[in-house]
Design an enzyme around this catalytic site. Structure first.
Site, PDB file in Angstrom:
ATOM      1  N   ASP A 225       0.822  -1.197   0.000  1.00 59.15           N
ATOM      2  CA  ASP A 225       0.000   0.000   0.000  1.00 59.15           C
ATOM      3  C   ASP A 225       0.866   1.260   0.000  1.00 59.15           C
ATOM      4  O   ASP A 225       1.867   1.342   0.716  1.00 59.15           O
ATOM      5  CB  ASP A 225      -0.890  -0.019   1.247  1.00 59.15           C
ATOM      6  CG  ASP A 225      -1.875   1.124   1.301  1.00 59.15           C
ATOM      7  OD1 ASP A 225      -2.764   1.183   0.430  1.00 59.15           O
ATOM      8  OD2 ASP A 225      -1.758   1.965   2.212  1.00 59.15           O
ATOM      9  N   GLU A 287       1.591  -0.480  -5.055  1.00 62.31           N
ATOM     10  CA  GLU A 287       0.613   0.562  -5.291  1.00 62.31           C
ATOM     11  C   GLU A 287       1.398   1.873  -5.302  1.00 62.31           C
ATOM     12  O   GLU A 287       1.594   2.510  -4.266  1.00 62.31           O
ATOM     13  CB  GLU A 287      -0.469   0.608  -4.212  1.00 62.31           C
ATOM     14  CG  GLU A 287      -1.546   1.633  -4.539  1.00 62.31           C
ATOM     15  CD  GLU A 287      -2.310   2.143  -3.330  1.00 62.31           C
ATOM     16  OE1 GLU A 287      -3.467   2.559  -3.507  1.00 62.31           O
ATOM     17  OE2 GLU A 287      -1.754   2.159  -2.222  1.00 62.31           O
TER      18      GLU A 287
END
Length: 569
Positions: A225, A287
């Protein structure tokens, strides 16, 4: 007329892989948002036992891996992306034994398991941050995070002008042990999500242990993330640009001091080496929401990560020239470093593409902002374009990501009552920003079951609309023309014909709103115009909607695959 044999544009630049081909290069990865996938105990919240019970459906769909969004202990102030313990399971989702059962069930069906890792920030409830609050300024504990003295005569101003993604300053002031106003800590997101200081040896060692913990439990990789945010610019200089680091007038994104810093790549080189010590097939996916794609490709250079999300493709409008440009740029950028491109249409952070493509004013939806009930939409057009987009995406070389429910054609749920919404975008903006709840509504499995088969109690943490009945998996499974059948057929054909490991050669057309390319033995034609176009290839392998090809013409907003075994190399 589209005639594949004599007229091609030449191949799009695509470097051949420089390392041994791994499973991730052409994988189809299915994202599960655990809270909304399947609920095993009937409390209204999805959980790990629910996931384990539904693994056979994922195998039947034809995916190669499942990516689990966070299931760790969390106060759930940001949908689980505020982690209070990285080496445990939140009781709302089950136990570590339940997690092991998911891995066992997935592996038994030939499906790999990727878990979300959130290393940029943790929850303010995390033991490390609580220790930092209790410690003195300048302590080792505070060194795990970004604590700074404030500016102004008495430190009453934040250390710099950075803004939070969720609105307001990216700094919060603490009260020290003696009761006086004290230092400030950095949080690029919610105040309950303090950023780790990745210049700190203790933080790096801590996450080494986190990786080992889950690798020992059999996971096949990690989706990382906010992978581009871990390392901040020295001195944390002011930044007058956008909070998300995207370019704005006078503030190019590459200058954002909180993103894409050179030191971040050493972190992933260290992680790559650690994963390979567990075996050659464990992967990292970034990401990294940066532009242009050449910047994103830095995360997948040799010895770093294996994949990076393709945000440029995710945000591309339903326009032929823009899609072709993004496809070309993607294959060139990622191929240039020997990595596969990835393709994605939806995820847990954006309005579902069946609704984005239904917008009548052509406005594209910004990340996480959502759209309101009453926005002019053509749902039938959105569904048709969503099916066409899926047929186009699954024919491309590289890896494909599918967000739970898109294989059912689910649209965004727009009419969630304000008092039922949970997204911090909505809550922190006092409702000015709709947020992401509409793409996180629990998905339908059986049309006539409680909660549409999400559980057997009828409870649901976000309200499910009555329209979920027509999208239920059992209804679509029995219908050869359904969106589920389209996805199942497309993924099976993609695998049989090795399209994911193929290459792309564009075919020239006389229509500016038509895309055509050859991948292996398949000619793919995408008609993004408002009228039928003549096609001269057959037989038809796949149509995005029934009878898309009729009397030698391809219908508007439709995609077809044709078998062309004699196409020259």
């Amino acid at each position: 007329m589209i005639d594949v044999a004599p007229r091609t544009d030449g191949p799009t630049p695509q470097a051949r892989p420089t390392d041994e081909r791994g499973w991730w290069r052409d994988a189809v990865v299915y994202q599960v948002y655990p809270r909304s996938f399947a609920d095993g105990d009937g409390d209204g919240t999805g959980d790990l036992p629910g996931i384990a019970a539904r693994v056979p459906s994922l195998a039947e769909l034809g995916v190669d891996a499942v990516w689990l969004s966070p299931f760790y202990p969390s106060p759930q102030r940001d949908g689980g992306y505020d982690v209070s313990d990285y080496c445990a399971v939140d009781p709302m989702f089950g136990t570590l034994a339940d997690f092991d059962a998911v891995v066992e069930a997935a592996h038994a069906h030939g499906v790999r398991v990727i878990v979300d890792l959130v290393p940029n920030h943790c929850s303010s409830d995390h033991a490390m941050f609580q220790a930092a609050l209790a410690a003195a300024p300048g302590s080792r504990e505070r060194g795990h995070f970004h604590f700074r003295d404030g500016r102004g005569e008495s430190g009453e101003l934040p250390p710099n002008d950075w803004q939070s993604h969720f609105g307001g300053p990216a700094w919060t002031r603490v009260t020290e042990a003696d009761g006086r106003p004290g230092q400030w800590y950095l949080h690029l997101f919610d105040p309950s999500q303090p950023d780790f200081n990745w210049d700190d040896d203790g933080v790096r060692a801590y996450f080494d242990d986190v990786l080992d913990f889950w690798l020992a439990r059999g996971v096949d990789g990690f989706r990382v993330d906010v992978a581009h945010a871990l390392v901040k610019a020295p001195g944390l200089p002011d930044w007058g640009g956008r909070a998300d680091g995207a370019s704005s007038p006078g503030f190019p994104g590459e200058d954002a001091p909180m993103f894409d810093q050179p030191g971040v790549h050493a972190v992933y080189e260290r992680w790559r080496e650690r994963l390979e010590s567990w075996g050659p097939d464990r992967i990292l996916c970034a990401e990294a929401n940066v532009a242009p794609l050449a910047r994103a490709a830095k995360w997948v250079r040799p010895r770093e990560m294996h994949q990076a999300f393709n945000f440029a493709y995710l945000h591309a409008p339903w326009e032929a020239d823009r899609l072709r440009s993004v496809i070309d740029e993607s294959l060139a950028a990622f191929g240039g470093v020997g990595a596969p491109s990835t393709w994605v249409l939806s995820n847990h952070d954006v309005t579902r593409h069946a609704t984005r493509f239904a917008l009548l004013d052509g406005v594209h939806v910004d990340l996480g902002h959502g759209i309101r009930a009453g926005t002019p939409l053509d749902p039938a057009l959105g569904e048709r374009r969503a099916r066409a987009a899926a047929a186009l995406m699954t024919a491309l070389p590289g890896a494909v990501y599918v967000y739970q429910g898109e294989e059912l054609g689910l649209p965004e749920v727009l009419d969630i009552p304000d008092d039922a919404r949970r997204d911090p975008y909505f809550l922190r903006s006092a409702g000015a920003v709709v947020g992401r709840d509409g793409c996180r509504v629990p998905i339908p499995w059986e049309a006539d079951a409680p909660a549409y088969g999400f559980n057997d109690s009828g409870l649901s943490w976000l309200p499910q609309p009555e329209t979920w009945r027509r999208y239920a998996r059992d209804v679509q499974r029995a219908d050869a023309t359904s969106t589920l059948s389209l996805y199942t057929h497309a993924l099976a054909t993609r695998k049989t014909l090795a399209l994911g490991s193929g290459s792309l050669v564009w075919v020239r057309t006389d229509e500016p709103a038509v895309l055509a390319f050859v991948n292996g033995e398949v000619l793919v034609v995408a008609n993004l115009s408002d009228h039928p176009v003549a096609v001269g290839a057959e037989p038809v392998l796949l149509e995005s909607v029934p009878s898309a090809v009729h009397d030698g013409q391809l219908a508007p907003d439709a995609v077809a695959w044709f078998h062309v075994p004699s196409h020259p190399a």
